[in-house]
Design a protein around this motif. Structure first.
Motif, mmCIF file in Angstrom:
data_model
loop_
_atom_site.group_PDB
_atom_site.id
_atom_site.type_symbol
_atom_site.label_atom_id
_atom_site.label_comp_id
_atom_site.label_asym_id
_atom_site.label_seq_id
_atom_site.Cartn_x
_atom_site.Cartn_y
_atom_site.Cartn_z
ATOM 1 N N LEU A 98 0.851 -1.181 0.000
ATOM 2 C CA LEU A 98 0.000 0.000 0.000
ATOM 3 C C LEU A 98 0.892 1.238 0.000
ATOM 4 O O LEU A 98 2.047 1.176 0.381
ATOM 5 N N GLY A 99 0.343 2.340 -0.417
ATOM 6 C CA GLY A 99 1.116 3.576 -0.379
ATOM 7 C C GLY A 99 1.755 3.908 -1.705
ATOM 8 O O GLY A 99 1.725 3.132 -2.662
ATOM 9 N N THR A 100 2.367 5.075 -1.766
ATOM 10 C CA THR A 100 2.969 5.593 -2.981
ATOM 11 C C THR A 100 4.219 4.812 -3.368
ATOM 12 O O THR A 100 4.997 4.398 -2.514
ATOM 13 N N THR A 101 4.398 4.619 -4.665
ATOM 14 C CA THR A 101 5.606 3.979 -5.160
ATOM 15 C C THR A 101 6.688 5.032 -5.323
ATOM 16 O O THR A 101 6.533 5.990 -6.076
ATOM 17 N N ARG A 102 7.785 4.849 -4.623
ATOM 18 C CA ARG A 102 8.903 5.787 -4.701
ATOM 19 C C ARG A 102 10.166 5.040 -5.127
ATOM 20 O O ARG A 102 10.218 3.813 -5.093
ATOM 21 N N SER A 103 11.174 5.818 -5.501
ATOM 22 C CA SER A 103 12.437 5.206 -5.911
ATOM 23 C C SER A 103 12.999 4.293 -4.832
ATOM 24 O O SER A 103 13.572 3.240 -5.131
ATOM 25 N N GLU A 104 12.819 4.689 -3.570
ATOM 26 C CA GLU A 104 13.364 3.893 -2.470
ATOM 27 C C GLU A 104 12.795 2.471 -2.462
ATOM 28 O O GLU A 104 13.518 1.513 -2.164
ATOM 29 N N ARG A 105 11.523 2.352 -2.782
ATOM 30 C CA ARG A 105 10.920 1.017 -2.799
ATOM 31 C C ARG A 105 11.458 0.199 -3.968
ATOM 32 O O ARG A 105 11.748 -0.993 -3.833
ATOM 33 N N VAL A 106 11.595 0.823 -5.128
ATOM 34 C CA VAL A 106 12.145 0.129 -6.291
ATOM 35 C C VAL A 106 13.581 -0.308 -6.006
ATOM 36 O O VAL A 106 13.989 -1.428 -6.346
ATOM 37 N N ILE A 107 14.357 0.564 -5.382
ATOM 38 C CA ILE A 107 15.748 0.241 -5.041
ATOM 39 C C ILE A 107 15.809 -0.946 -4.090
ATOM 40 O O ILE A 107 16.611 -1.880 -4.288
ATOM 41 N N GLN A 108 14.977 -0.926 -3.068
ATOM 42 C CA GLN A 108 14.963 -2.035 -2.110
ATOM 43 C C GLN A 108 14.581 -3.343 -2.803
ATOM 44 O O GLN A 108 15.167 -4.399 -2.549
ATOM 45 N N PHE A 109 13.611 -3.267 -3.698
ATOM 46 C CA PHE A 109 13.151 -4.437 -4.453
ATOM 47 C C PHE A 109 14.285 -4.998 -5.312
ATOM 48 O O PHE A 109 14.535 -6.208 -5.326
ATOM 49 N N LEU A 110 14.993 -4.124 -6.012
ATOM 50 C CA LEU A 110 16.093 -4.559 -6.865
ATOM 51 C C LEU A 110 17.296 -5.021 -6.043
ATOM 52 O O LEU A 110 18.022 -5.932 -6.458
ATOM 53 N N THR A 139 14.538 6.848 -12.823
ATOM 54 C CA THR A 139 15.699 7.609 -13.314
ATOM 55 C C THR A 139 16.204 8.626 -12.282
ATOM 56 O O THR A 139 16.943 9.541 -12.627
ATOM 57 N N SER A 140 15.783 8.471 -11.048
ATOM 58 C CA SER A 140 16.168 9.409 -9.991
ATOM 59 C C SER A 140 17.663 9.316 -9.693
ATOM 60 O O SER A 140 18.332 8.340 -10.062
ATOM 61 N N ASP A 141 18.187 10.301 -9.010
ATOM 62 C CA ASP A 141 19.595 10.284 -8.608
ATOM 63 C C ASP A 141 19.900 9.070 -7.738
ATOM 64 O O ASP A 141 20.986 8.483 -7.826
ATOM 65 N N ILE A 159 20.314 6.084 -10.074
ATOM 66 C CA ILE A 159 21.575 6.178 -10.802
ATOM 67 C C ILE A 159 22.757 5.870 -9.873
ATOM 68 O O ILE A 159 23.734 5.224 -10.265
ATOM 69 N N GLY A 160 22.629 6.293 -8.632
ATOM 70 C CA GLY A 160 23.694 6.066 -7.669
ATOM 71 C C GLY A 160 23.903 4.599 -7.308
ATOM 72 O O GLY A 160 24.929 4.245 -6.721
ATOM 73 N N LYS A 161 22.945 3.743 -7.651
ATOM 74 C CA LYS A 161 23.046 2.316 -7.324
ATOM 75 C C LYS A 161 23.626 1.490 -8.471
ATOM 76 O O LYS A 161 23.902 0.301 -8.291
ATOM 77 N N LEU A 162 23.806 2.084 -9.641
ATOM 78 C CA LEU A 162 24.171 1.318 -10.833
ATOM 79 C C LEU A 162 25.460 0.533 -10.660
ATOM 80 O O LEU A 162 25.531 -0.653 -11.026
ATOM 81 N N GLU A 163 26.497 1.158 -10.128
ATOM 82 C CA GLU A 163 27.783 0.478 -9.987
ATOM 83 C C GLU A 163 27.684 -0.681 -8.997
ATOM 84 O O GLU A 163 28.228 -1.772 -9.237
ATOM 85 N N GLU A 164 26.997 -0.454 -7.891
ATOM 86 C CA GLU A 164 26.824 -1.528 -6.897
ATOM 87 C C GLU A 164 26.064 -2.705 -7.490
ATOM 88 O O GLU A 164 26.443 -3.867 -7.299
ATOM 89 N N TRP A 165 24.987 -2.409 -8.216
ATOM 90 C CA TRP A 165 24.211 -3.483 -8.835
ATOM 91 C C TRP A 165 25.025 -4.225 -9.886
ATOM 92 O O TRP A 165 24.932 -5.446 -10.014
ATOM 93 N N ARG A 166 25.812 -3.476 -10.644
ATOM 94 C CA ARG A 166 26.626 -4.111 -11.685
ATOM 95 C C ARG A 166 27.572 -5.145 -11.072
ATOM 96 O O ARG A 166 27.798 -6.209 -11.647
ATOM 97 N N LYS A 167 28.105 -4.846 -9.904
ATOM 98 C CA LYS A 167 28.984 -5.797 -9.217
ATOM 99 C C LYS A 167 28.218 -7.044 -8.790
ATOM 100 O O LYS A 167 28.814 -8.118 -8.634
ATOM 101 N N LEU A 222 13.176 -1.390 -18.191
ATOM 102 C CA LEU A 222 12.195 -0.567 -17.497
ATOM 103 C C LEU A 222 11.999 0.744 -18.242
ATOM 104 O O LEU A 222 12.809 1.120 -19.099
ATOM 105 N N ASP A 223 10.912 1.444 -17.930
ATOM 106 C CA ASP A 223 10.639 2.710 -18.597
ATOM 107 C C ASP A 223 11.379 3.854 -17.911
ATOM 108 O O ASP A 223 12.093 3.655 -16.928
ATOM 109 N N GLN A 224 11.188 5.042 -18.437
ATOM 110 C CA GLN A 224 11.910 6.198 -17.919
ATOM 111 C C GLN A 224 11.075 7.046 -16.957
ATOM 112 O O GLN A 224 11.238 8.267 -16.880
#
Length: 212
Positions: A104-116, A138-140, A143-151, A131-133
């Motif tokens: 429930l509640g609003t979908t925010r970048s933080e939730r997507v980040i936690q999910f990924l 596409t939040s900061d 983007i800041g998680k890309l390198e960590e996820w790539r590893k 994913l779409d844009q």
């Protein structure tokens, strides 16, 4: 009646309107990214990578069932009720393997980040998430998680703008809203939640999409 006859002469018909997008993708972006998506699909076929499609959707007691079998002379009425919005975040591949989260509640970048973050801990080979844009994708913070996820063998591929038709999980949402969620689901909130969870938990077995 006269207007109807004239319009029919111009081969026009009265039917449901279709919702459209707010804009059109740039041609250069469409060309470049669709070529890259094609390459990713070829890599997946060769077993070099795994492809997943990510998106969010929502369900409420405002029915999404447009058609249904009804007795002649009797029309079924679906009552539209105010309710909370049940949100779903999902990752799907063409083998009908689904990872999802209901909340429930609003979908925010933080939730997507936690999910990924959680999903990335399960990966054995490089997995590209399509994913779409949307701003939450596409939040900061994303983007800041890309390198960590790539590893952790997780990479993101953003589709061209205004191109939901290339995100295969959109097909799942349509099936859920217009085919698989039964009329009985809209009786009350508890029933709706139960039906949504039932479908999500049985994608790939009871509920299958042919992506061929």
């Amino acid at each position: 009646d006269t207007l109807k006859r004239v319009l029919k002469q111009f081969e026009m018909s009265w039917r449901r309107l279709k919702r459209g997008l707010a804009g059109e993708p740039d041609e250069w972006e469409l060309e470049v990214k669709l070529e890259r998506l094609k390459q990713l699909k070829e890599q997946e076929k060769k077993g070099e990578i795994s492809l997943r499609y990510l998106d969010e959707t929502g369900f409420s007691l405002v029915p999404s069932v447009p058609y249904g079998w009804q007795e002649k002379g009797r029309r079924i009425t679906l009552k539209s009720q105010k309710s909370q919005r049940l949100n779903v975040l999902g990752l799907l591949n063409t083998r009908n393997e689904l990872v999802s989260e209901v909340y429930l509640g609003t979908t925010r970048s933080e939730r997507v980040i936690q999910f990924l973050d959680q999903f990335s801990q399960t990966l054995e080979i490089t997995t590209v998430v399509v994913l779409d844009q949307a701003s939450i994708h596409t939040s900061d913070a994303m983007i800041g998680k890309l390198e960590e996820w790539r590893k952790n063998k997780l990479e993101l591929f953003w589709l061209p703008t205004y191109s939901p038709q290339f995100n295969l999980i959109e097909i799942l949402w349509r099936f859920m809203k217009y085919e698989w969620i039964e009329v009985a689901a809209y009786q009350n909130w508890k029933s709706l939640v139960a039906y949504v969870k039932k479908v999500l938990n049985n994608v790939g077995t009871e509920y299958v999409i042919n992506f061929a």
